[in-house]
Design a protein around this motif. Structure first.
Motif, short mmCIF file in Angstrom:
data_model
loop_
_atom_site.label_atom_id
_atom_site.label_comp_id
_atom_site.label_asym_id
_atom_site.label_seq_id
_atom_site.Cartn_x
_atom_site.Cartn_y
_atom_site.Cartn_z
N PRO A 69 0.80 -1.23 0.00
CA PRO A 69 0.00 0.00 0.00
C PRO A 69 0.83 1.28 0.00
O PRO A 69 0.33 2.35 -0.31
CB PRO A 69 -0.82 -0.12 1.29
CG PRO A 69 -0.03 -1.02 2.17
CD PRO A 69 0.63 -2.00 1.25
N ASP A 70 2.13 1.16 0.33
CA ASP A 70 2.99 2.35 0.37
C ASP A 70 3.41 2.78 -1.04
O ASP A 70 3.89 3.90 -1.23
CB ASP A 70 4.25 2.07 1.21
CG ASP A 70 4.99 0.82 0.74
OD1 ASP A 70 4.32 -0.22 0.58
OD2 ASP A 70 6.21 0.88 0.56
N LEU A 71 3.24 1.90 -2.04
CA LEU A 71 3.62 2.24 -3.41
C LEU A 71 2.41 2.85 -4.11
O LEU A 71 1.59 2.15 -4.69
CB LEU A 71 4.12 0.99 -4.15
CG LEU A 71 5.35 0.31 -3.54
CD1 LEU A 71 5.72 -0.95 -4.31
CD2 LEU A 71 6.54 1.27 -3.50
N ASP A 72 2.32 4.18 -4.05
CA ASP A 72 1.10 4.87 -4.45
C ASP A 72 1.07 5.34 -5.89
O ASP A 72 0.04 5.80 -6.37
CB ASP A 72 0.88 6.10 -3.55
CG ASP A 72 0.10 5.75 -2.30
OD1 ASP A 72 -0.64 4.75 -2.34
OD2 ASP A 72 0.23 6.46 -1.30
N ALA A 73 2.21 5.27 -6.60
CA ALA A 73 2.25 5.86 -7.94
C ALA A 73 1.82 4.88 -9.02
O ALA A 73 1.94 5.17 -10.20
CB ALA A 73 3.65 6.39 -8.23
N GLY A 74 1.33 3.71 -8.63
CA GLY A 74 0.82 2.77 -9.62
C GLY A 74 1.91 2.07 -10.39
O GLY A 74 2.88 1.58 -9.80
N VAL A 75 1.78 2.04 -11.69
CA VAL A 75 2.59 1.19 -12.55
C VAL A 75 4.09 1.34 -12.33
O VAL A 75 4.79 0.37 -12.07
CB VAL A 75 2.26 1.49 -14.03
CG1 VAL A 75 3.16 0.71 -14.96
CG2 VAL A 75 0.81 1.15 -14.32
N TYR A 76 4.60 2.56 -12.40
CA TYR A 76 6.06 2.70 -12.41
C TYR A 76 6.68 2.48 -11.04
O TYR A 76 7.85 2.08 -10.92
CB TYR A 76 6.47 4.08 -12.96
CG TYR A 76 6.70 5.13 -11.91
CD1 TYR A 76 7.98 5.33 -11.40
CD2 TYR A 76 5.66 5.90 -11.41
CE1 TYR A 76 8.21 6.28 -10.43
CE2 TYR A 76 5.88 6.84 -10.44
CZ TYR A 76 7.15 7.03 -9.95
OH TYR A 76 7.37 7.96 -8.97
N ALA A 77 5.91 2.69 -9.97
CA ALA A 77 6.45 2.52 -8.62
C ALA A 77 6.89 1.09 -8.38
O ALA A 77 7.87 0.84 -7.68
CB ALA A 77 5.40 2.93 -7.58
N TYR A 78 6.19 0.14 -8.98
CA TYR A 78 6.54 -1.27 -8.81
C TYR A 78 7.86 -1.59 -9.51
O TYR A 78 8.66 -2.38 -9.01
CB TYR A 78 5.42 -2.16 -9.35
CG TYR A 78 4.09 -1.94 -8.67
CD1 TYR A 78 3.99 -1.87 -7.28
CD2 TYR A 78 2.91 -1.78 -9.41
CE1 TYR A 78 2.77 -1.66 -6.65
CE2 TYR A 78 1.68 -1.58 -8.79
CZ TYR A 78 1.62 -1.52 -7.41
OH TYR A 78 0.42 -1.32 -6.78
N ALA A 79 8.10 -1.00 -10.68
CA ALA A 79 9.35 -1.24 -11.40
C ALA A 79 10.54 -0.72 -10.60
O ALA A 79 11.57 -1.38 -10.49
CB ALA A 79 9.30 -0.56 -12.77
N LYS A 80 10.38 0.45 -10.02
CA LYS A 80 11.46 1.04 -9.22
C LYS A 80 11.74 0.21 -7.97
O LYS A 80 12.89 -0.07 -7.64
CB LYS A 80 11.10 2.47 -8.83
CG LYS A 80 12.19 3.18 -8.02
CD LYS A 80 11.77 4.59 -7.65
CE LYS A 80 12.86 5.28 -6.83
NZ LYS A 80 12.45 6.65 -6.43
N ALA A 81 10.66 -0.20 -7.29
CA ALA A 81 10.83 -0.98 -6.06
C ALA A 81 11.51 -2.32 -6.34
O ALA A 81 12.30 -2.82 -5.53
CB ALA A 81 9.47 -1.20 -5.40
N GLY A 82 11.20 -2.92 -7.50
CA GLY A 82 11.72 -4.25 -7.77
C GLY A 82 13.06 -4.28 -8.47
O GLY A 82 13.85 -5.20 -8.25
N PHE A 83 13.35 -3.27 -9.30
CA PHE A 83 14.51 -3.39 -10.18
C PHE A 83 15.44 -2.20 -10.18
O PHE A 83 16.45 -2.20 -10.88
CB PHE A 83 14.01 -3.68 -11.61
CG PHE A 83 13.13 -4.88 -11.68
CD1 PHE A 83 13.66 -6.16 -11.67
CD2 PHE A 83 11.75 -4.74 -11.69
CE1 PHE A 83 12.85 -7.28 -11.71
CE2 PHE A 83 10.91 -5.85 -11.72
CZ PHE A 83 11.47 -7.12 -11.72
#
Length: 477
Positions: A69-83
């Motif tokens: 829930p802390d990743l609020d920016a949607g699509v791109y936030a997941y790419a940054k968090a993971g890679f």
């Protein structure tokens, strides 16, 4: 749109964001797009592949909305968090510029719709069409700059207004259903070039991605949700409802017309199909629905484009300039850059043989990279067991879902063909200038890992290959 806003979206409003984002230009173009590629049998298989793959992506958006829930920016936030930072930037940039190109397709479709009644607009890429589209771009731009505080309400109203013509189309074609005609078209029909089933399905793949873009509509505005779980619920509800509409819009024309007739129609082909069934008023009715739908979708996606760029700047992934707001709490700099890019692409359609198809396919190709990062991040989270202290029994299921989504997105990138991979690189490589700008502002090293350098080198090589291909005529637009 401001970070300090207290406006919260209900489940209904979030679902309308998903439906409103997905039901735009694409659904009105489906009859011709599929008619030119395949018959009902191939269409059913294509929708099973596309629907299955996108359902897996929808489930990942649902799971990540709840578990991260802390990743609020949607699509791109997941790419940054993971890679890492650079893949996160590429995801944000790809999603943003893909959305800009999608907005261009809206203007092309509006003008080709008007071209049915006013020949001066042609297929949406004549000089007059480009001038009128340009005026429209900047009218919307200055309206948004003044502050569209009720964007969710406007989107909800427009969503209802544009679903009505689609439902009417489905009902009228269901009433006019001719089983013998459907059977004649089922395996491909007569009068069309011979193609293998795989080639037929492949020809529809980027179109199916295009019509599913927007599935993350609720995720983009997750920080405004009244209840976090509503983000995932809205995504699934919107996905199921819109998929049902798209499958019916695709299949029913095969029971009303011969496949070559469907394939030969101008866009929006839904108007031509309904006109053939009920008379000229059908084309007028659908054309009005197209214009309402596309203008509503354009408003929604203009806000999404600015929001993506704005949030990326606020999290140091884009230059700080784009994280600023005007006195109306609108991310003005992000909106200006967005509409300058849209304007340039609108001008470029003048040299395109089929401007709508080009913008549709390029939007899909640009969106697949961010979707791949989301799927891969969902897989990483499940494999590592992050957040699975809560409901650990879901981990195996989520791992399988994410694995299928990764395979699906890779398959779609390959199915789209080398042309669109190279055209994507033509945008990703120079777009990295924004990344250099942001890193320099923060006094950080440009690339942190060898993988970043490899990705950047691949983008540059692809960009050079695309330029060479366009200059020699190997690649055409």
């Amino acid at each position: 749109m401001a970070s300090g806003s207290t406006q919260k979206f209900s489940l209904f409003a979030l679902t309308a964001m998903v439906v409103g984002s997905m039901v735009g230009a694409g659904i009105f173009s489906l009859p011709r797009t599929f008619g030119a590629a395949t018959g009902p049998f191939g269409a059913i298989i294509a929708w099973c592949i596309a629907g299955g793959g996108m359902y897996m992506l929808a489930r990942i958006f649902q799971a990540l909305a709840e578990r991260k829930p802390d990743l609020d920016a949607g699509v791109y936030a997941y790419a940054k968090a993971g890679f890492g930072d650079y893949p996160g930037f590429l995801s944000a940039f790809g999603y943003w510029i893909g959305s800009c190109i999608g907005n261009v397709s809206y203007w092309v479709l509006i003008k080709s719709t008007l071209g049915r009644f006013f020949p001066v607009f042609g297929d949406g890429n004549t000089l007059v069409a480009i001038v009128v589209a340009s005026i429209g771009i900047w009218l919307f731009h200055f309206m948004i700059l003044r502050g569209v505080q009720q964007a969710a309400f406007i989107n909800t109203v427009v969503t209802v207004a544009k679903v009505v013509p689609i439902l009417t189309f489905i009902v009228l074609l269901a009433v006019a259903f001719k089983l013998d005609l459907f059977r004649a078209n089922f395996w491909g029909g007569e009068g069309m070039p011979a193609a293998s089933l795989l080639e037929q399905i492949r020809a529809t793949m980027l179109a199916t991605v295009f019509v599913f873009i927007g599935i993350e509509g609720a995720s983009n505005y997750s920080r405004y949700a009244q209840t976090r779980a509503d983000v995932g619920t809205a995504t699934i509800i919107g996905f199921v409802g819109v998929t049902a509409l798209m499958v019916l819009v695709t299949l029913l024309p095969y029971a009303a017309l011969q496949r070559p007739e469907i394939a030969g129609m101008t866009q929006p082909s839904m108007a031509g199909v309904l006109a053939a069934v009920v008379g000229p008023w059908g084309a007028v009715f659908i054309s009005a629905g197209v214009i309402i739908s596309v203008l509503g979708a354009y408003l929604a996606w203009s806000l999404v484009c600015a929001e993506v760029l704005y949030v990326a700047a606020r999290t140091d992934d884009m230059p700080r300039l784009f994280g600023t707001e005007n006195q109306n709490k609108v991310p003005a700099a992000a909106l200006w850059l967005t509409n300058v890019i849209v304007q340039l692409f609108v001008i470029s359609t003048y040299w395109s043989r089929d401007a709508f198809a080009l913008m549709l396919n390029l939007t899909s190709a640009m969106s697949l990279i961010p979707y791949l990062f989301v799927a891969a991040y969902g897989y990483l989270v499940a494999r590592r067991g992050e957040t699975y202290e809560v409901r650990p029994q879901e981990r195996r299921r989520d791992l399988i879902i994410a694995g299928i989504a990764v395979i699906y997105t890779i398959f779609m990138i390959i199915a789209g063909g080398l042309k669109f991979v190279l055209l994507s690189a033509l945008l990703y490589a120079p777009g990295t200038i924004l990344y250099f700008w942001a890193r320099r502002e923060q006094g950080k090293q440009i690339f942190n890992t060898t993988a970043d350098w490899v990705i950047f080198a691949a983008a540059v090589i692809g960009c050079i290959a695309a330029i060479a291909g366009l200059s020699t005529g190997y690649l055409t637009i």
